[in-house]
Write a protein that holds these residues in place. Structure first.
Motif, PDB file in Angstrom:
ATOM      1  N   ILE A  93       7.344  -0.957   0.312  1.00  0.00           N
ATOM      2  CA  ILE A  93       6.018  -0.341   0.098  1.00  0.00           C
ATOM      3  C   ILE A  93       5.926   0.227  -1.320  1.00  0.00           C
ATOM      4  O   ILE A  93       4.983  -0.059  -2.062  1.00  0.00           O
ATOM      5  N   HIS A  94       6.931   0.998  -1.724  1.00  0.00           N
ATOM      6  CA  HIS A  94       6.873   1.577  -3.072  1.00  0.00           C
ATOM      7  C   HIS A  94       7.034   0.487  -4.138  1.00  0.00           C
ATOM      8  O   HIS A  94       6.365   0.527  -5.176  1.00  0.00           O
ATOM      9  N   GLY A  95       7.883  -0.504  -3.836  1.00  0.00           N
ATOM     10  CA  GLY A  95       8.055  -1.631  -4.780  1.00  0.00           C
ATOM     11  C   GLY A  95       6.740  -2.379  -4.975  1.00  0.00           C
ATOM     12  O   GLY A  95       6.385  -2.770  -6.091  1.00  0.00           O
ATOM     13  N   ALA A  96       5.989  -2.570  -3.900  1.00  0.00           N
ATOM     14  CA  ALA A  96       4.681  -3.237  -3.993  1.00  0.00           C
ATOM     15  C   ALA A  96       3.739  -2.392  -4.849  1.00  0.00           C
ATOM     16  O   ALA A  96       3.072  -2.895  -5.763  1.00  0.00           O
ATOM     17  N   TYR A  97       3.717  -1.113  -4.580  1.00  0.00           N
ATOM     18  CA  TYR A  97       2.833  -0.216  -5.351  1.00  0.00           C
ATOM     19  C   TYR A  97       3.183  -0.255  -6.844  1.00  0.00           C
ATOM     20  O   TYR A  97       2.303  -0.407  -7.707  1.00  0.00           O
ATOM     21  N   LEU A  98       4.478  -0.168  -7.165  1.00  0.00           N
ATOM     22  CA  LEU A  98       4.911  -0.152  -8.584  1.00  0.00           C
ATOM     23  C   LEU A  98       4.499  -1.430  -9.308  1.00  0.00           C
ATOM     24  O   LEU A  98       4.230  -1.405 -10.503  1.00  0.00           O
ATOM     25  N   SER A 151      -1.016   7.487   2.698  1.00  0.00           N
ATOM     26  CA  SER A 151      -1.068   8.362   1.523  1.00  0.00           C
ATOM     27  C   SER A 151      -1.325   7.558   0.253  1.00  0.00           C
ATOM     28  O   SER A 151      -2.058   8.006  -0.631  1.00  0.00           O
ATOM     29  N   TYR A 152      -0.714   6.367   0.158  1.00  0.00           N
ATOM     30  CA  TYR A 152      -0.958   5.531  -1.030  1.00  0.00           C
ATOM     31  C   TYR A 152      -2.405   5.037  -1.038  1.00  0.00           C
ATOM     32  O   TYR A 152      -3.025   4.953  -2.096  1.00  0.00           O
ATOM     33  N   TYR A 160      -3.289  -0.898   2.148  1.00  0.00           N
ATOM     34  CA  TYR A 160      -2.066  -1.057   2.923  1.00  0.00           C
ATOM     35  C   TYR A 160      -2.392  -0.764   4.393  1.00  0.00           C
ATOM     36  O   TYR A 160      -2.748   0.354   4.736  1.00  0.00           O
ATOM     37  N   LYS A 161      -2.242  -1.808   5.236  1.00  0.00           N
ATOM     38  CA  LYS A 161      -2.603  -1.647   6.655  1.00  0.00           C
ATOM     39  C   LYS A 161      -1.354  -1.596   7.519  1.00  0.00           C
ATOM     40  O   LYS A 161      -0.362  -2.269   7.228  1.00  0.00           O
ATOM     41  N   CYS A 162      -1.430  -0.844   8.596  1.00  0.00           N
ATOM     42  CA  CYS A 162      -0.293  -0.716   9.512  1.00  0.00           C
ATOM     43  C   CYS A 162      -0.714  -1.218  10.884  1.00  0.00           C
ATOM     44  O   CYS A 162      -1.575  -0.617  11.530  1.00  0.00           O
ATOM     45  N   GLU A 233      -9.782   2.144   8.530  1.00  0.00           N
ATOM     46  CA  GLU A 233      -8.573   2.813   9.026  1.00  0.00           C
ATOM     47  C   GLU A 233      -7.310   2.124   8.504  1.00  0.00           C
ATOM     48  O   GLU A 233      -7.290   0.907   8.315  1.00  0.00           O
ATOM     49  N   THR A 234      -6.244   2.904   8.350  1.00  0.00           N
ATOM     50  CA  THR A 234      -4.936   2.349   7.949  1.00  0.00           C
ATOM     51  C   THR A 234      -4.196   1.834   9.183  1.00  0.00           C
ATOM     52  O   THR A 234      -3.541   0.798   9.142  1.00  0.00           O
ATOM     53  N   LEU A 235      -4.285   2.580  10.281  1.00  0.00           N
ATOM     54  CA  LEU A 235      -3.483   2.304  11.492  1.00  0.00           C
ATOM     55  C   LEU A 235      -4.318   1.608  12.571  1.00  0.00           C
ATOM     56  O   LEU A 235      -5.366   2.123  12.956  1.00  0.00           O
ATOM     57  N   ILE A 236      -3.849   0.443  13.013  1.00  0.00           N
ATOM     58  CA  ILE A 236      -4.590  -0.309  14.037  1.00  0.00           C
ATOM     59  C   ILE A 236      -3.628  -0.800  15.120  1.00  0.00           C
ATOM     60  O   ILE A 236      -2.620  -1.455  14.828  1.00  0.00           O
TER      61      ILE A 236
END
Ligand SMILES: NC(=O)c1ccc[n+]([C@@H]2O[C@H](COP(=O)([O-])OP(=O)(O)OC[C@H]3O[C@@H](n4cnc5c(N)ncnc54)[C@H](OP(=O)(O)O)[C@@H]3O)[C@@H](O)[C@H]2O)c1
Length: 310
Positions: A93-98, A151-152, A160-162, A233-236
């Motif tokens: 997740i952080h690698g994708a963001y960076l 948060s991102y 970013y979806k969950c 929504e992020t969470l589905i």
């Protein structure tokens, strides 16, 4: 916007869910799929993961890589389950963001929700109570992943979806005697009892806990659906909308195979959470529906199991 030629990185492409996602995306014309073997890049290695994403610049990252198992493995390897899941998802997740990757799908499971809450469970009930003990470390890692994505999205305007599916079944499931999920274990026990002409099968716990299951291709199709869909929504939640007791599933599999074995219950093994049926109204409100019925899914799963093991 994800297009047919978008570059899609599937982390965990050899696994039960990852391989189904690969198959479904490819069949639907998404052929620019990026994968990497664990031997080349262990996803626990932050530097390697960051460099891989930076070098390849995918348009979408799908996280189907995780440390996964049933009730025994979750409870026994508590340290490994929390550490490896946190590390893998943080790196991706952080690698994708960076690297400026705007689109990501993170998979978790229905065990993120607390015990003793209203069923079917809606996304709003996350963090509304105490988690079930046996899978608490795994659930906490998955909740951290959801909160990282959320948060991102808020701070960095990412997409970013969950997706949180119920228990899945189907090809490439884990059939390990101790580490598998309950449904894979039932299929294996019943098919071997038939082959070895046994009189009974043993199930863990009281057989009373109710579980919802979904054929793995339905989760992969939800991935395809939501990677193209704008959502607030992020969470589905992703599920089949029905649950039955573990004992009922055993009887359904036996009926399907036209066999009848006595069911012995090993009460030394824990039951886990009593019920965890998901409310899938949010996913439905965006137009997604599960499409593979229990009989069809079971038939495909049994055929696949026989090809590999019997
Ligand atoms: N199975 C279910 O019932 C279910 C239900 C709902 C949601 N999910 C979610 O779906 C996701 C995938 O589950 P699954 O059932 O497909 O599990 P799986 O079959 O075990 O697949 C996980 C994949 O991740 C890979 N992986 C694990 N650690 C790695 C590492 N350090 N480096 C590189 N690759 C690594 C595994 O490779 P190796 O095998 O080589 O380690 C495997 O290919 C999980 O997030 C899970 O929560 C699963």
């Amino acid at each position: 916007m994800i297009k047919k030629n978008s570059k899609i990185f599937i982390a965990g492409h050899n696994g039960h869910l990852g391989s189904a996602i690969y198959r479904i995306l490819y069949k639907n014309g998404y052929k620019n799929i990026l994968t990497v073997d664990k031997k080349k890049i262990n996803l626990l290695n932050q530097t390697k993961v960051f460099n891989f994403i930076k070098k390849n610049k995918p348009n979408l990252v799908i996280i189907a890589a995780a440390k996964v198992g049933g009730i025994y493995a979750n409870n026994k390897y508590r340290g490994k389950f929390i550490y490896e899941n946190l590390q893998i998802q943080n790196n991706l997740i952080h690698g994708a963001y960076l690297s400026g990757v705007k689109n990501l799908i993170f998979f978790g499971s229905s065990c993120i929700y607390p015990e003793g809450i209203t069923k079917p469970i809606s996304e709003k009930l996350l963090l509304s109570g105490t988690l079930e003990y046996t899978n608490e470390p795994y659930a906490i890692a998955k909740i951290a992943g959801i909160k990282l994505c959320e948060s991102y999205n808020i701070e960095y305007k990412t997409n970013y979806k969950c997706l949180m599916p119920c228990n899945s079944y189907g090809p490439k499931d884990n059939y390990h005697n101790k580490n598998s999920h309950f449904f894979a274990a039932l299929i294996k026990k019943i098919l071997y009892a038939k082959k070895d002409k046994k009189k009974y099968i043993e199930i863990w716990g009281s057989g009373k806990p109710k579980r919802e299951i979904i054929y793995v291709d339905d989760i992969a199709m939800a991935c395809l659906y939501f990677m193209k869909k704008k959502t607030k929504e992020t969470l589905i939640n992703i599920g089949s909308g029905k649950d039955y007791s573990i004992e009922t599933y055993a009887k359904k599999i036996m009926k399907h195979l036209n066999v009848k074995f006595k069911i012995k219950k090993n009460k030394k093994m824990p039951d886990g959470i009593k019920r965890k049926l998901l409310n899938i109204n949010l996913a439905k409100s965006y137009g997604w529906r599960p499409t593979i019925g229990f009989k069809e899914g079971l038939d495909l799963t049994i055929k696949d199991f026989k090809k590999s093991f019997i």
